[in-house]
Design a protein around this motif. Structure first.
Motif, PDB file in Angstrom:
ATOM      1  N   VAL A 173      15.197  -4.896  -7.470  1.00 50.38           N
ATOM      2  CA  VAL A 173      14.915  -3.522  -7.884  1.00 50.38           C
ATOM      3  C   VAL A 173      13.875  -2.959  -6.923  1.00 50.38           C
ATOM      4  CG1 VAL A 173      13.922  -2.065  -9.696  1.00 50.38           C
ATOM      5  CG2 VAL A 173      15.469  -3.940 -10.299  1.00 50.38           C
ATOM      6  N   ASP A 174      14.003  -1.687  -6.568  1.00 48.92           N
ATOM      7  CA  ASP A 174      13.046  -1.035  -5.682  1.00 48.92           C
ATOM      8  C   ASP A 174      12.070  -0.177  -6.489  1.00 48.92           C
ATOM      9  OD1 ASP A 174      14.028  -2.057  -3.263  1.00 48.92           O
ATOM     10  OD2 ASP A 174      15.595  -0.522  -3.190  1.00 48.92           O
ATOM     11  N   ILE A 175      10.792  -0.405  -6.279  1.00 48.72           N
ATOM     12  CA  ILE A 175       9.752   0.435  -6.873  1.00 48.72           C
ATOM     13  C   ILE A 175       9.503   1.591  -5.915  1.00 48.72           C
ATOM     14  CG2 ILE A 175       7.377   0.530  -7.705  1.00 48.72           C
ATOM     15  CD1 ILE A 175       7.513  -2.497  -8.134  1.00 48.72           C
ATOM     16  N   LEU A 176       9.746   2.806  -6.365  1.00 48.26           N
ATOM     17  CA  LEU A 176       9.551   3.989  -5.536  1.00 48.26           C
ATOM     18  C   LEU A 176       8.219   4.680  -5.817  1.00 48.26           C
ATOM     19  CD1 LEU A 176      13.122   5.582  -5.785  1.00 48.26           C
ATOM     20  CD2 LEU A 176      12.292   3.835  -4.196  1.00 48.26           C
ATOM     21  N   LYS A 177       7.699   4.473  -7.016  1.00 49.64           N
ATOM     22  CA  LYS A 177       6.422   5.077  -7.400  1.00 49.64           C
ATOM     23  C   LYS A 177       5.799   4.200  -8.460  1.00 49.64           C
ATOM     24  CE  LYS A 177       4.314   9.350  -9.164  1.00 49.64           C
ATOM     25  NZ  LYS A 177       4.539  10.760  -9.603  1.00 49.64           N
ATOM     26  N   PHE A 278       4.600   8.842  -1.404  1.00 45.48           N
ATOM     27  CA  PHE A 278       5.191   9.306  -0.146  1.00 45.48           C
ATOM     28  C   PHE A 278       5.246   8.157   0.856  1.00 45.48           C
ATOM     29  CE2 PHE A 278       4.433  10.907   4.188  1.00 45.48           C
ATOM     30  CZ  PHE A 278       5.618  11.616   4.365  1.00 45.48           C
ATOM     31  N   ASN A 279       6.415   7.939   1.419  1.00 45.87           N
ATOM     32  CA  ASN A 279       6.618   6.909   2.443  1.00 45.87           C
ATOM     33  C   ASN A 279       6.303   5.504   1.916  1.00 45.87           C
ATOM     34  OD1 ASN A 279       7.650   6.928   5.134  1.00 45.87           O
ATOM     35  ND2 ASN A 279       5.679   6.160   5.872  1.00 45.87           N
ATOM     36  N   PHE A 280       6.562   5.297   0.626  1.00 47.03           N
ATOM     37  CA  PHE A 280       6.311   3.993   0.004  1.00 47.03           C
ATOM     38  C   PHE A 280       7.533   3.555  -0.785  1.00 47.03           C
ATOM     39  CE2 PHE A 280       5.417   1.813  -4.007  1.00 47.03           C
ATOM     40  CZ  PHE A 280       4.779   0.661  -3.567  1.00 47.03           C
ATOM     41  N   SER A 281       7.856   2.293  -0.703  1.00 50.12           N
ATOM     42  CA  SER A 281       8.740   1.628  -1.665  1.00 50.12           C
ATOM     43  C   SER A 281       8.423   0.142  -1.596  1.00 50.12           C
ATOM     44  CB  SER A 281      10.226   1.879  -1.363  1.00 50.12           C
ATOM     45  OG  SER A 281      10.629   1.171  -0.209  1.00 50.12           O
ATOM     46  N   TRP A 282       8.844  -0.564  -2.642  1.00 55.60           N
ATOM     47  CA  TRP A 282       8.576  -2.013  -2.696  1.00 55.60           C
ATOM     48  C   TRP A 282       9.772  -2.688  -3.348  1.00 55.60           C
ATOM     49  CZ3 TRP A 282       4.221  -4.483  -0.776  1.00 55.60           C
ATOM     50  CH2 TRP A 282       4.131  -5.852  -1.034  1.00 55.60           C
ATOM     51  N   PHE A 290       4.821  -7.231  -9.146  1.00 53.91           N
ATOM     52  CA  PHE A 290       4.070  -6.281  -8.327  1.00 53.91           C
ATOM     53  C   PHE A 290       2.886  -5.774  -9.134  1.00 53.91           C
ATOM     54  CE2 PHE A 290       2.853  -2.112  -6.767  1.00 53.91           C
ATOM     55  CZ  PHE A 290       2.773  -2.331  -5.399  1.00 53.91           C
ATOM     56  N   GLN A 291       1.698  -5.861  -8.520  1.00 56.69           N
ATOM     57  CA  GLN A 291       0.450  -5.438  -9.158  1.00 56.69           C
ATOM     58  C   GLN A 291      -0.041  -4.140  -8.529  1.00 56.69           C
ATOM     59  OE1 GLN A 291      -2.031  -7.020 -11.631  1.00 56.69           O
ATOM     60  NE2 GLN A 291      -2.479  -4.822 -11.389  1.00 56.69           N
ATOM     61  N   THR A 292      -0.280  -3.124  -9.354  1.00 62.47           N
ATOM     62  CA  THR A 292      -0.871  -1.895  -8.823  1.00 62.47           C
ATOM     63  C   THR A 292      -2.375  -2.078  -8.651  1.00 62.47           C
ATOM     64  OG1 THR A 292      -1.458  -0.866 -10.941  1.00 62.47           O
ATOM     65  CG2 THR A 292       0.813  -0.579 -10.157  1.00 62.47           C
ATOM     66  N   PRO A 293      -3.007  -1.265  -7.804  1.00 64.04           N
ATOM     67  CA  PRO A 293      -4.473  -1.246  -7.776  1.00 64.04           C
ATOM     68  C   PRO A 293      -5.027  -0.824  -9.130  1.00 64.04           C
ATOM     69  CG  PRO A 293      -3.563  -0.119  -5.869  1.00 64.04           C
ATOM     70  CD  PRO A 293      -2.418  -0.372  -6.803  1.00 64.04           C
ATOM     71  N   GLU A 294      -6.315  -1.031  -9.306  1.00 60.43           N
ATOM     72  CA  GLU A 294      -6.973  -0.724 -10.576  1.00 60.43           C
ATOM     73  C   GLU A 294      -7.679   0.625 -10.498  1.00 60.43           C
ATOM     74  OE1 GLU A 294      -8.873  -3.805 -13.387  1.00 60.43           O
ATOM     75  OE2 GLU A 294     -10.506  -3.157 -12.069  1.00 60.43           O
ATOM     76  N   GLU A 494      14.889  -2.825   5.016  1.00 61.75           N
ATOM     77  CA  GLU A 494      14.713  -2.366   3.636  1.00 61.75           C
ATOM     78  C   GLU A 494      13.279  -2.501   3.146  1.00 61.75           C
ATOM     79  OE1 GLU A 494      15.994  -6.731   3.393  1.00 61.75           O
ATOM     80  OE2 GLU A 494      16.464  -4.946   4.595  1.00 61.75           O
ATOM     81  N   ARG A 495      12.408  -3.143   3.926  1.00 63.24           N
ATOM     82  CA  ARG A 495      11.007  -3.320   3.517  1.00 63.24           C
ATOM     83  C   ARG A 495      10.023  -2.569   4.420  1.00 63.24           C
ATOM     84  NH1 ARG A 495       9.763  -6.919  -0.403  1.00 63.24           N
ATOM     85  NH2 ARG A 495      11.366  -8.380  -1.093  1.00 63.24           N
ATOM     86  N   GLN A 496      10.509  -1.736   5.312  1.00 61.41           N
ATOM     87  CA  GLN A 496       9.598  -1.051   6.226  1.00 61.41           C
ATOM     88  C   GLN A 496       8.606  -0.142   5.496  1.00 61.41           C
ATOM     89  OE1 GLN A 496       9.005  -1.354   9.578  1.00 61.41           O
ATOM     90  NE2 GLN A 496      10.324  -3.162   9.408  1.00 61.41           N
ATOM     91  N   LEU A 497       9.015   0.441   4.373  1.00 58.41           N
ATOM     92  CA  LEU A 497       8.108   1.327   3.646  1.00 58.41           C
ATOM     93  C   LEU A 497       7.055   0.557   2.843  1.00 58.41           C
ATOM     94  CD1 LEU A 497      10.430   4.222   2.426  1.00 58.41           C
ATOM     95  CD2 LEU A 497       9.051   4.052   4.494  1.00 58.41           C
ATOM     96  N   GLU A 498       7.089  -0.755   2.922  1.00 54.54           N
ATOM     97  CA  GLU A 498       6.043  -1.589   2.323  1.00 54.54           C
ATOM     98  C   GLU A 498       4.874  -1.813   3.282  1.00 54.54           C
ATOM     99  OE1 GLU A 498       7.785  -5.260   1.057  1.00 54.54           O
ATOM    100  OE2 GLU A 498       9.366  -4.290  -0.123  1.00 54.54           O
ATOM    101  N   THR A 499       5.024  -1.388   4.527  1.00 53.81           N
ATOM    102  CA  THR A 499       4.080  -1.779   5.577  1.00 53.81           C
ATOM    103  C   THR A 499       2.645  -1.384   5.257  1.00 53.81           C
ATOM    104  OG1 THR A 499       5.830  -1.578   7.242  1.00 53.81           O
ATOM    105  CG2 THR A 499       3.546  -1.616   8.028  1.00 53.81           C
ATOM    106  N   ALA A 500       2.420  -0.136   4.876  1.00 51.60           N
ATOM    107  CA  ALA A 500       1.046   0.344   4.678  1.00 51.60           C
ATOM    108  C   ALA A 500       0.344  -0.425   3.561  1.00 51.60           C
ATOM    109  CB  ALA A 500       1.043   1.841   4.383  1.00 51.60           C
TER     110      ALA A 500
END
Length: 728
Positions: A173-177, A278-282, A290-294, A494-500
């Motif tokens: 599954v892709d996390i977009l936001k 923007f410009n993110f997916s995982w 997947f853990q979000t920041p706090e 498919e993982r390039q938007l994970e870079t940042a």
């Protein structure tokens, strides 16, 4: 226990002595927000959550036609099944659809606070300090678990929130936001405050009323940025420094972020903050999490000052870590503005000797000591000593300084690489880049790809050897450009938007290793000054270079705005040369000292250019700062006069026992035939007597609080004065 669950009303109640946060399960499956604010004991959910059918708002429960997700105040809302407002998250399933339906599954109450894997966080030292609520929701079709984490502290008026997504199924599954938190307020009569700016003009305060629709701040630069800080606040109408309800939220993260507020037609306000979508997916594989920041969330019924003091106490004690967390910081001199790249070992020793004579405790060697770096066009990545400049190496210089009773500090910029470097010639693919595209330079440098494990390992090994090579007590960790061509040669398409985000995870891993290996080193973060002044960096490095702008007048605004969130002990502040190298302004050495003394005092100038009288004044101010720096760095801040409103600025620090206070007053430009200024102080004990240190006057606390200090008429520009009071 400060978290309770009322089975009858399906109500979660998080509370401590001053604040309450309440959540209700609606229809047994929807997680709704009830209340966040001053401590209350009982809420009747029917009184807080009335339902009414609205035109064009779908009815999500056939048995309850008045109910719609489009009007429900939710804790973590989605888009696609009836709520048309800003969602907190978005997932994409293998069939390309983005519709999800997470429903309540279970809850758990945990004593203490779990660690966030690979991310900075607010922490506890004992489990008794806090309790954590975990609410689990599940989308059975996607096979994804969603965990909402809420921690409430016993001794801080703070709630932290974060989210994990867990793939329980068999498909990717892709996390977009994925926001870290979302809150639906029941009204929109708020002012919105945030901190904006640019290089050399960071964290200026901007306040305006909320309007209908979406308003947002963000960074897509690969860093939290000079332009926007990952903090914002909602202020009740008319809220001041000491009065009114204020909600402050700061993201514990150093990369791309977004904070948004949406006001709908029914005057509710949806607030969220997290990784910039923007410009993110995982891509989340089966059994991965997947853990979000706090997000750090503060409520204050005592205005912006109360919010700031809560942030400061929390950051000093439960975000910053290490042996320096509770220690006053050394007074240092940095050679950068005195020499830039053009220095010799003898010149550095001359600066250090002169600084030692004034009472300065540490010498910091800035850029230009490594590779063949005589300007900013080469050698980043080549972390070996330039023997032409330092024939005895770092060890020789550090030994000389130690023999003089001074500590030694060093500047590095490890996240960068110069095209003209040995490292780049060996590993041209180690920078962030997109194959076939140009590699955009900024400050003649590129960004190392810290999403790659081998790059991180090389950097850890290289810096470990460097920090072991000499007696280094302080490291200034700089980062002087933002990301372009943010792609990685090590990631599939498919993982390039994970870079940042992977870059930030790599950086945090490096910092965790190095700060653990070298606990005796005081690390200071820097990004062209204040371009990464955030809680994520402070978790690893307990202070930050506030701004490259060291002009005393501009620093009043920068340090005032920074103080909305960050305590003085985290702010590096230097006395520099005049005319100022950023603004060209000439201000007296006394005012420059007094501005820097309101934070972590340091120097960055050629001492030989100072007159004998100026050197004596600096020596006296350093001696005075040694008396007051405990109060400044660890006291409670009260902002008295804002620099954005006129020619005067004032703030003060009071120790926890209310026995000592230091008041800083500044005037930028004189006014002809001015009125008298009576400055009311804050934070003192009205029943105590206070003696002023420089003229032996004695005041009752209530006199200073209610009548104030009457200042003499001032007929000079760039005037400053410090008042120091002790109880007697």
């Amino acid at each position: 226990m400060p978290i309770e669950f009322n089975e009858k009303h399906q109500l979660f109640h998080l509370y401590n002595g001053k604040i309450t946060y309440m959540i209700q399960l609606v229809h047994g499956k929807y997680v709704a927000h009830l209340y966040w604010g001053r401590r209350v004991h009982v809420l009747q959910p029917s009184n807080i959550l009335p339902f009414k059918g609205r035109a064009f708002s779908p009815a999500n429960e056939p048995a309850d036609p008045q109910f719609s997700l489009d009007t429900l105040p939710q804790e973590y809302p989605a888009y696609g099944n009836g709520d048309f407002r800003t969602p907190a998250y978005q997932l994409q399933s293998p069939d390309g659809s983005t519709v999800t339906e997470f429903v309540y599954d279970s809850y758990e109450i945990i004593r203490g606070k779990p660690f966030l894997q690979g991310l900075p966080m607010a922490y506890v030292e004992e489990d008794e300090e806090a309790d954590t609520l975990v609410i689990t929701l599940v989308d059975s079709i996607l096979g994804i678990g969603l965990n909402l984490y809420y921690t409430i502290y016993r001794d801080f008026d703070v709630i932290t929130r974060s989210v994990t997504f867990e793939n329980l199924g068999s498909k990717e599954v892709d996390i977009l936001k994925c926001m870290s938190m979302s809150v639906d307020f029941h009204n929109s009569t708020w002012d919105w405050l945030h901190l904006q700016g640019t290089w050399a003009r960071e964290r200026h305060i901007e306040r305006r009323p909320l309007t209908h629709g979406v308003q947002a701040i963000s960074s897509s630069r690969g860093a939290s940025s000079h332009q926007q800080n990952p903090f914002f606040a909602l202020l009740s109408k008319g809220a001041t420094e000491e009065r009114g309800d204020v909600y402050g939220i700061s993201l514990i993260y150093s990369g791309n972020f977004q904070a948004s507020i949406e006001v709908d037609p029914f005057e509710t306000s949806r607030v969220s903050v997290g990784i910039n979508p923007f410009n993110f997916s995982w891509r989340l594989k089966p059994r991965e999490i997947f853990q979000t920041p706090e997000a750090l969330m503060v409520f204050s019924p005592e205005g912006m000052g109360g919010m700031s003091r809560t942030f400061h106490k929390m950051i000093r004690n439960r975000v910053c870590r290490g042996v320096y967390r509770d220690q006053t910081r050394p007074i240092l001199i940095n050679n950068w503005e005195a020499t830039y790249f053009q220095f010799t070992e003898n010149k550095l020793k001359e600066i250090a000797n002169a600084a030692k004579g004034l009472g300065i405790e540490m010498f910091v060697l800035d850029d230009g000591w490594f590779g063949h770096r005589d300007n900013d066009k080469s050698s980043l990545g080549d972390w070996f000593v330039n023997r032409k400049k330092l024939p005895h190496g770092l060890q020789g210089l550090a030994g000389y300084l130690n023999g003089k009773g001074m500590n030694f500090g060093l500047w590095v910029e490890p996240e960068m690489i110069s095209p003209d470097s040995e490292l780049y010639r060996r590993h041209p693919d180690w920078c962030l880049h997109v194959p076939g595209r140009s590699r955009t330079l900024s400050r003649n440098q590129l960004v190392l790809d810290l999403s790659r494990e081998e790059v991180c390992e090389w950097l850890i090994d290289t810096l470990t050897s460097l920090f072991q090579s000499a007696s280094i007590s302080y490291v200034k960790w700089d980062m002087n450009r933002n990301m372009t061509e943010a792609g990685s040669a090590a990631l599939p398409p498919e993982r390039q938007l994970e870079t940042a985000h992977r870059y930030m995870l790599g950086l945090y891993r490096i910092l965790e290793v190095l700060t653990s290996r070298f606990p005796e080193i005081l690390f200071e973060s820097c990004s062209g000054g204040g371009g990464r002044f955030d809680l994520g960096m402070l978790y690893y490095m307990p202070q930050t270079w506030t701004s490259d702008d060291t002009d005393a007048v501009e620093r009043l605004k920068i340090q005032y705005g920074t103080s909305l969130v960050f305590p003085a002990v985290t702010m590096g502040a230097h006395v520099s040369d005049v005319p100022n190298h950023q603004a060209g302004r000439v201000t007296p050495i006394k005012m420059r000292c007094h501005v820097a003394m309101a934070a972590n005092l340091g120097f960055e100038l050629n001492i030989d250019k100072l007159s004998r009288e100026e050197k004596e004044l600096v020596r006296q101010e350093i001696q005075f700062y040694q008396q007051i720096k405990d109060i400044v760095q660890f006291g409670n801040l009260y902002r008295l006069i804002a620099p954005f409103e006129g020619m005067d600025t004032a703030w003060m620090y009071v120790d926890d026992n209310q026995g000592q206070a230091v008041v800083f007053y500044y005037k930028i430009l004189a006014t002809p035939n001015p009125p008298f200024l009576r400055m009311k102080l804050r934070g003192l004990n009205p029943e105590m007597k206070y003696k002023q240190h420089d003229d032996d006057r004695v005041f009752y606390g209530d006199e200073l609080l209610k009548i104030g200090l009457t200042l003499p008429l001032i007929k000079k520009d760039y005037f400053s004065r410090i008042f120091y009071f002790k109880s007697c």
